[in-house]
Write a protein that holds these residues in place. Structure first.
Motif, short mmCIF file in Angstrom:
data_model
loop_
_atom_site.label_atom_id
_atom_site.label_comp_id
_atom_site.label_asym_id
_atom_site.label_seq_id
_atom_site.Cartn_x
_atom_site.Cartn_y
_atom_site.Cartn_z
N GLY A 184 -9.20 4.22 -2.00
CA GLY A 184 -8.60 3.56 -3.14
C GLY A 184 -9.53 2.37 -3.49
N LYS A 185 -9.24 1.93 -2.12
CA LYS A 185 -10.30 0.38 -1.97
C LYS A 185 -11.24 0.24 -1.17
N GLU A 186 -11.83 1.87 -0.50
CA GLU A 186 -12.66 1.47 -0.09
C GLU A 186 -13.40 0.76 1.06
N LYS A 187 -11.81 0.30 2.01
CA LYS A 187 -11.44 -0.17 3.27
C LYS A 187 -11.84 0.63 4.22
N VAL B 63 0.49 -1.27 0.11
CA VAL B 63 -0.04 0.17 0.27
C VAL B 63 0.87 1.25 -0.09
N THR B 64 2.18 1.02 -0.05
CA THR B 64 3.07 2.17 -0.39
C THR B 64 2.43 3.35 -1.01
N ASP B 65 2.10 3.31 -1.84
CA ASP B 65 2.17 4.20 -2.82
C ASP B 65 0.29 4.72 -2.91
N LEU B 66 -0.54 3.62 -1.64
CA LEU B 66 -2.20 4.35 -1.79
C LEU B 66 -2.27 5.36 -0.88
N THR B 67 -3.89 5.84 -1.30
CA THR B 67 -3.73 6.90 -0.25
C THR B 67 -4.29 6.36 0.92
N VAL B 68 -3.54 6.62 2.43
CA VAL B 68 -4.11 6.02 3.71
C VAL B 68 -4.33 7.82 4.42
#
Length: 159
Positions: free
Chosen positions: A134-137, A63-68
């Motif tokens: 981005g994953k709606e989690k 998830v390095t490049d995902l928005t958290v």
């Protein structure tokens, strides 16, 4: 006069069989899809502690490049920690958390988005939500904060 249908073909059509197959595949996907795992138990801390609010993607994925996002819905602004495009967005954070939050950067590649909260304050008590837009989690974790009280026992000596 009564007519009785005596066709020996099965009442299911190829379209119905395909519909059932698609439904089963969707059900399997939903049951085995990714989820964010937090803590089923509240996290208990004492004022001044450094603690970790657990949150991980299962099954693990980089998830390095995902928005958290870590938020606390009762605050304005609600953001506790935000990471986008590999950078922490300090300007989005609630001022209470300035220089007190971090992610385990080396663990992002394993789906670990746990939040480290340093120097816990009484005002940090609340419900925190970790979210990957981005994953709606999302997943939530409750933090309880108490005061540390030193137990001092006095003894007297009698002469």
């Amino acid at each position: 006069m009564m007519f009785v249908h005596t066709d020996t073909k099965s009442p299911t059509s190829p379209l119905r069989a395909l519909s059932v197959l698609v439904f089963l595949l969707l059900l399997i996907h939903l049951c085995t899809g990714q989820s964010l795992i937090g803590s089923s138990q509240p996290i208990v801390a004492t004022r001044g502690d450094d603690i970790t609010l657990p949150c991980r993607l299962d099954p693990a994925e980089d998830v390095t490049d995902l928005t958290v996002e870590w938020t606390r819905p009762d605050l304005d602004p609600r953001f506790v920690h935000v990471r986008r495009s590999g950078q922490e967005l300090v300007s989005k954070k609630h001022p209470w958390f300035s220089e007190r939050t971090s992610l385990f950067i080396n663990e992002l590649k394993h789906g670990n988005i746990s939040l480290k909260l340093s120097r816990v304050e009484l005002s940090d008590q609340g419900t925190y939500t970790c979210f990957i837009p981005g994953k709606e989690k999302l997943s939530s974790v409750q933090l309880f904060v108490g005061k540390f009280i030193y137990n001092v026992y006095f003894t007297t000596s009698e002469d």
